[in-house]
Write a protein that holds these residues in place. Structure first.
Motif, short mmCIF file in Angstrom:
data_model
loop_
_atom_site.label_atom_id
_atom_site.label_comp_id
_atom_site.label_asym_id
_atom_site.label_seq_id
_atom_site.Cartn_x
_atom_site.Cartn_y
_atom_site.Cartn_z
N ARG A 59 64.28 -32.07 43.47
CA ARG A 59 64.69 -33.33 44.10
C ARG A 59 65.78 -34.05 43.31
O ARG A 59 66.23 -35.13 43.71
N ASP A 84 57.31 -28.50 54.60
CA ASP A 84 57.72 -29.60 55.48
C ASP A 84 58.81 -29.16 56.45
O ASP A 84 58.81 -29.54 57.62
N ARG A 85 59.73 -28.38 55.93
CA ARG A 85 60.85 -27.97 56.81
C ARG A 85 60.41 -26.98 57.88
O ARG A 85 60.86 -27.04 59.02
N ILE A 90 64.75 -25.13 46.63
CA ILE A 90 63.81 -26.14 47.16
C ILE A 90 62.42 -25.85 46.59
O ILE A 90 62.16 -24.76 46.08
N GLU A 111 58.46 -28.60 49.88
CA GLU A 111 59.58 -28.95 50.76
C GLU A 111 59.76 -27.89 51.84
O GLU A 111 60.03 -28.20 53.00
N ASP A 156 66.29 -30.03 47.68
CA ASP A 156 65.35 -30.81 48.49
C ASP A 156 66.09 -31.92 49.22
O ASP A 156 65.71 -32.31 50.32
#
Lengths: 287, 287
Positions: free
Chosen positions: B31, B193-194, B186, B190, B246
Motif C-alpha cells: 500500500r 477484494d478485487r 499487491i 487486496e 494496492d
C-alpha cells in the motif's frame, strides 16, 4: 440514433458518405462536413463523448469473444493520399480505446517473401481475431492503386484483383467481421499546404519525403484509380465511405461515427457468467 | 529531474523501486507510495502531464528510427499476480501514446508450436523494432514462475533458464533496447477484494475464472518464485522494479515515471532533414 454523443449528426451519415451507385469522386467537396452542422469546438466535445462510447463497445466486443462462441470483429480499412490524416485517425480515434483490443497493421511496400505469394496472402494473416478491432493503415487496395498507377503488375492481373478482393471480403464478412472501408479525401491544394507545413517545422521533417512531390504529379491518375476502386469494390458486405478530410476534426468525428455504427450493429452484450457466482463468492471469501 | 510532470516525486525513484542486492519481497508494503507524497487527485493531474511528455518522447524515438541509423527501443516487461493491474497500466499509461509506436504482446499459455522451441523463441520474435515501445503483458518470466510453481519443466531446466534469460537480455540491451522490468505487487487480501468485485459486477464476470481461487492457494509459492527471479535476474542491464500496486493510481504513475526515465536516458532528438529543405519548398510550391 446510436447514442448521446451522436446527437449533432443529422441524416443517415453512412448513406451520405457511402460510395454507392453513380458515385463520382470528383464531385466530392473535400472541405464539406456532411451530416454535421456544428463547429470545431463542438466536434472536440462530441469526439470525447464518442470515445467513451467506443471504449465501452470495444470492451463488450472483447469480453464476449472471451466467453461466448462468437466470431464478431471489426475491420477498419484506411486508404488515403499522403498527409490526408490516416495517422491522426489512428491516434485520435482508434487511440481512444484500450490498446489490448486493437490489432493495428501498417502495410508497407511488400517484402520479397510477401511478393512470392498472392497479394492477399499478407492481408489474410493480419485479419482481426474475434473480439478485436483490426485497423489497416493502407491495405490490399494499394495493389490496385499504386499497383495500377505505377504499373507494378500487368493490366490483366490488376483487373483480376477487383474480383479477388470482393470474394475475399465477402468471406471475411461472412465469418463475422464487420468491414468499414474509409478513404480520407483531401484536395490537391490541401496536400500542398500540409506538406509545406512539414517542411517548415523541424519536428516534422522526418515525415517529409522528396518522393511525395513526384507522387503529386500522379494525382489525377490516383484519383482515377480510386474512382475505379469505388465502382468495383464498394459492396453491400464491405462498403466504401469517402470522408472529406480537409477539416481534420470532421474526418475524425466521421470515422468514429462509422465505427460506432458498426459496433452498434453488432451490439455486443456482456457475457453471462459460466460459473456459479454465489458459490464462487463463498470459495473466494474462504481463500 | 526529467520534466515538470515529475516535480512531485522525491528521491531516486528508480533506486527506491529497484530490486537490488538484499531485496526482500516480503518486506515490501503493497500500500506504500515510495517517492510520491501527494494524493490520488494530484496523481491524476501528474499522470496526465506525464502522458503528454511520454507522447512526445515516443514520437521523437519513432521519428529518429525512421531517419537515422539507430537501434534505440524500449521494452516494458509486466509481471504480476492476477488482478494486480497489468491491464490498467497498458490502458492508462501505455494507452496514452500513439498506438502506431507501440508493439504490445500478451503472452498466453504456449502453443504446441511454441513448446517445440526453446522458451525464449517466441519472446525473441516479439522484441520491439527500433523506434518502438514494446510491451510484454507476461513474458519469458512465466517460464520460471508458473513453470516453477507448477513444475511445468524439470528443476534443472528451470535452473538453466535464469542464466539463459540474463544472457538473452544482455544481448537485447546491447543491441540498443532499454529494458524496464516491472512486477506489480499487491497483497493477498487486496487480490481477494478485487476478485470479489469481479464477482459482484456482471460487467466484470468475464474477467473472473474459478481457477483464480485455486491459484491463490499457491500464493506463497509464487512469492518465493518471484523472490528467486529478483535475486537471479535483476541485473544492471535489465533491472527489476517492484511497484506497490494496492493503490492503482500510484502504480500507474510509477510505471509512467520509469518509462519516462528510460526515454530521458535515450534522449531521442528530432532527426535532421536528409534533403535540402529550401529546394523542396520550391519544388512543392510549384507542384
Amino acid at each position: 440514433m446510436i447514442a448521446s454523443s451522436q446527437k449533432h449528426w443529422s441524416g443517415d451519415v453512412a448513406e451520405l458518405l457511402r460510395a454507392g451507385d453513380d458515385f463520382v469522386l470528383a464531385d466530392v467537396d473535400t472541405r464539406a462536413t456532411p451530416g454535421y452542422g456544428e463547429d470545431k469546438d463542438q466536434a472536440a466535445e462530441d469526439l470525447a463523448a464518442g470515445a467513451a462510447e467506443l471504449d465501452e463497445y470495444q470492451e463488450r466486443l472483447f469480453a464476449r469473444s472471451r466467453v461466448d462462441a462468437t466470431n464478431a470483429a471489426v475491420l477498419l480499412v484506411l486508404q488515403a493520399m499522403d498527409s490526408a490524416g490516416k495517422g491522426g485517425i489512428i491516434r485520435h480515434v482508434v487511440g481512444s480505446v484500450d490498446p489490448q483490443g486493437v490489432a493495428l497493421t501498417a502495410f508497407k511496400k511488400p517484402t520479397p517473401e510477401e511478393l512470392e505469394h498472392d497479394f492477399l496472402w499478407r492481408v489474410e494473416r493480419r485479419l482481426p481475431e474475434p473480439g478485436y478491432i483490426g485497423v489497416f493503415d493502407r491495405s490490399h487496395y494499394e495493389d490496385v492503386l499504386i499497383g495500377r498507377v505505377r504499373s507494378l503488375a500487368p493490366p490483366d492481373e490488376i483487373e483480376r484483383r477487383y474480383g479477388a478482393i470482393n470474394e475475399f471480403e465477402q468471406r471475411v464478412a461472412d465469418s463475422g467481421t464487420r468491414i468499414v472501408k474509409v478513404m480520407l479525401h483531401i484536395s490537391h491544394g490541401e496536400q500542398r499546404d500540409r506538406l509545406m507545413e512539414r517542411l517548415e517545422r523541424p519536428d516534422k521533417h522526418w515525415k517529409y519525403n522528396p518522393g511525395d512531390v513526384d507522387e503529386r504529379e500522379l494525382w489525377p491518375k490516383y484519383m482515377a484509380a480510386y474512382q475505379t476502386v469505388f465502382e468495383r469494390t464498394s459492396t453491400d458486405h464491405a462498403p466504401w465511405y469517402v470522408v472529406p478530410a480537409d477539416r481534420k476534426w470532421y474526418a475524425r468525428l466521421a470515422v468514429q461515427h462509422l465505427l460506432l455504427e458498426a459496433l452498434e450493429d453488432i451490439d455486443p452484450q456482456w457475457p453471462l457468467a459460466t460459473f456459479d457466482v454465489e458459490a464462487e463468492k463463498k470459495r473466494l471469501a474462504a481463500s
